[in-house]
Scaffold this active site. Structure first.
Site, PDB file in Angstrom:
ATOM      1  N   ASP A   1      -4.302  13.240 -37.088  1.00 23.03           N
ATOM      2  CA  ASP A   1      -5.644  12.629 -37.083  1.00 23.03           C
ATOM      3  C   ASP A   1      -6.693  13.736 -37.020  1.00 23.03           C
ATOM      4  OD1 ASP A   1      -5.670  13.384 -34.327  1.00 23.03           O
ATOM      5  OD2 ASP A   1      -4.785  11.454 -33.785  1.00 23.03           O
TER       6      ASP A   1
ATOM      7  N   HIS B   1      -5.694  15.788 -23.249  1.00 19.09           N
ATOM      8  CA  HIS B   1      -5.957  15.130 -24.537  1.00 19.09           C
ATOM      9  C   HIS B   1      -7.232  15.679 -25.177  1.00 19.09           C
ATOM     10  CE1 HIS B   1      -6.249  12.140 -27.598  1.00 19.09           C
ATOM     11  NE2 HIS B   1      -7.400  11.723 -27.129  1.00 19.09           N
TER      12      HIS B   1
ATOM     13  N   GLY C   1       3.671   5.023 -32.913  1.00 15.63           N
ATOM     14  CA  GLY C   1       3.085   4.531 -34.165  1.00 15.63           C
ATOM     15  C   GLY C   1       2.460   5.646 -34.998  1.00 15.63           C
TER      16      GLY C   1
ATOM     17  N   GLU D   1       0.844  -1.209   0.000  1.00 13.58           N
ATOM     18  CA  GLU D   1       0.000   0.000   0.000  1.00 13.58           C
ATOM     19  C   GLU D   1       0.868   1.243   0.000  1.00 13.58           C
ATOM     20  OE1 GLU D   1      -2.497  -0.413   3.421  1.00 13.58           O
ATOM     21  OE2 GLU D   1      -3.527  -2.168   2.603  1.00 13.58           O
TER      22      GLU D   1
ATOM     23  N   THR E   1       3.144   4.867 -28.291  1.00 12.49           N
ATOM     24  CA  THR E   1       3.959   3.854 -28.982  1.00 12.49           C
ATOM     25  C   THR E   1       4.846   4.490 -30.042  1.00 12.49           C
ATOM     26  OG1 THR E   1       2.284   3.545 -30.686  1.00 12.49           O
ATOM     27  CG2 THR E   1       2.112   2.146 -28.728  1.00 12.49           C
TER      28      THR E   1
ATOM     29  N   GLN F   1      -9.357   7.940 -22.298  1.00 11.13           N
ATOM     30  CA  GLN F   1     -10.638   7.264 -22.045  1.00 11.13           C
ATOM     31  C   GLN F   1     -11.640   8.309 -21.563  1.00 11.13           C
ATOM     32  OE1 GLN F   1     -10.435   3.404 -19.999  1.00 11.13           O
ATOM     33  NE2 GLN F   1      -8.216   3.628 -20.043  1.00 11.13           N
TER      34      GLN F   1
ATOM     35  N   ARG G   1      -7.309   3.122 -36.136  1.00 12.62           N
ATOM     36  CA  ARG G   1      -6.606   2.174 -35.262  1.00 12.62           C
ATOM     37  C   ARG G   1      -7.278   0.823 -35.441  1.00 12.62           C
ATOM     38  NH1 ARG G   1      -2.767   4.307 -32.152  1.00 12.62           N
ATOM     39  NH2 ARG G   1      -2.929   6.416 -31.294  1.00 12.62           N
TER      40      ARG G   1
ATOM     41  N   LYS H   1      -6.512   8.979 -39.752  1.00  9.53           N
ATOM     42  CA  LYS H   1      -5.879   7.822 -39.091  1.00  9.53           C
ATOM     43  C   LYS H   1      -6.948   6.837 -38.647  1.00  9.53           C
ATOM     44  CE  LYS H   1      -4.400   8.145 -34.595  1.00  9.53           C
ATOM     45  NZ  LYS H   1      -3.555   8.685 -33.507  1.00  9.53           N
TER      46      LYS H   1
ATOM     47  N   ASP I   1       1.148  16.970 -32.231  1.00 12.73           N
ATOM     48  CA  ASP I   1       0.271  16.039 -31.512  1.00 12.73           C
ATOM     49  C   ASP I   1       0.317  16.370 -30.027  1.00 12.73           C
ATOM     50  OD1 ASP I   1      -1.518  13.987 -31.269  1.00 12.73           O
ATOM     51  OD2 ASP I   1      -0.261  12.463 -32.194  1.00 12.73           O
TER      52      ASP I   1
END
Ligand code: R5P
Length: 312
Positions: A170, A131, A226, A40, A224, A98, A195, A193, A219
């Site tokens: 993108d 993001h 990529g 912890e 990654t 997310q 994925r 782009k 960006d």
């Protein structure tokens, strides 16, 4: 705000926190941030913070859950120790990708993390290049959302590249790339782009003219690598003379730096929102510090001054 200004750091980016503290002419606050033998997270604030204006610097970069937990426990400890105000300074916000459901039965993790930070007791958030700007609205406390574009564009302008073209890799990044283009006065190209699976990028098409010109891909983050590598390959195929890339957050998952080193990118510029390592030179990766920007923002928040000047 009358209380003393104090800066604390978790373990995520002590170097950046120390640089910010030095720019503010204060010492980093003393805190034990470690682990108990049972795994912890253990936190103990060693300095008196009663009535103070406290800033906790902790990007939630990998290992994300661990750094997030350190941040939550530090905020809780500071609250319980009677800090007058606690600002979570989050130079990189993990889980930001997310921010919406892309399929049924998925969580909206970026919202849950915002709830956790507010529940822990943060009074304000200071961050940079989320993001998705809508994440600001996930917090029920004020968010100061800085931009690295003035620093990154300043660096690119200093290279005096004739007739550059700014490229969004993108559709989601078009606004960001366009704002960057306005800063340095350049053309704009946009890539489509897809994925096919998580962590794999494929470039489908391009809109814009890059033949014989230097392309600068803009960006928010590199994971990654990529996206950048595929974008650079398509730009060269379409006749770009050379390709640079700029991104605020260098997450660099394993192998990303090596892959960028083997790519045809002339130079990749990131900031130190996430700690960066020494193997970057071989991969032609340069790092610009956001510490002076955060220090100025913290000073302005502490003195109740506007932050608008930091966006020009
Ligand atoms: C995607 O929406 C982001 O803006 C970045 O393009 C992406 O996170 C980069 O990831 P990777 O380096 O793994 O392609």
């Amino acid at each position: 705000m009358d209380g003393r200004l104090l800066v604390f750091s978790g373990n995520a980016n002590v170097e950046l926190a120390s640089e910010i503290a030095a720019d503010l002419n204060v010492n980093l606050g003393r805190a034990l941030v470690g682990s108990f033998k049972n795994g912890e997270t253990r936190v103990k604030i060693e300095d008196n913070v009663r009535g103070c204006d406290v800033f906790v610097v902790q990007p939630t970069c990998p290992p994300v859950n661990h750094h997030l937990m350190e941040l939550l426990l530090m905020i809780d400890a500071l609250r319980r120790a009677s800090a007058a105000r606690v600002t979570a300074v989050i130079p990189y916000y993990g889980y930001a990708k997310q921010e919406k459901k892309t399929a049924g039965r998925e969580p909206i993790s970026a919202k849950l993390v915002a709830n956790l930070i507010c529940t822990a007791g943060a009074d304000r958030i200071l961050t940079i290049d989320l993001h998705a700007p809508a994440i600001e609205g996930f917090f029920d406390v004020p968010v100061d959302h800085l931009q690295a574009a003035p620093l990154l564009a300043g660096y690119m302008s200093s290279l005096h590249i004739p007739d550059p073209v700014i490229v969004s890799p993108d559709a989601g990044g078009v606004g960001r790339a366009n704002r960057f283009r306005e800063r340095i006065g350049a053309g704009l190209a946009i890539l489509a782009k897809q994925r096919p699976e998580p962590d794999t990028a494929e470039m489908l098409e391009m809109v814009g003219e890059v033949e014989g010109r230097t392309a600068i891909i803009v960006d928010d983050m590199i994971s990654t690598g990529g996206t950048l590598i595929e974008a650079a390959a398509m730009l060269r195929e379409r006749g770009a003379k050379e390709v640079y890339a700029v991104a605020t957050h260098g997450v660099f998952s394993p192998d990303a730096v090596a892959s960028i080193g083997q790519s045809r990118l002339v130079e990749t510029i990131v900031t130190n929102t996430i700690p960066q390592h020494d193997n970057h030179q071989q991969a032609r990766i340069s790092v610009i510090s956001v510490a002076p920007l955060f220090a100025e923002a913290i000073m302005r928040i502490h003195k109740d001054l506007s932050l608008s000047v930091l966006f020009s």
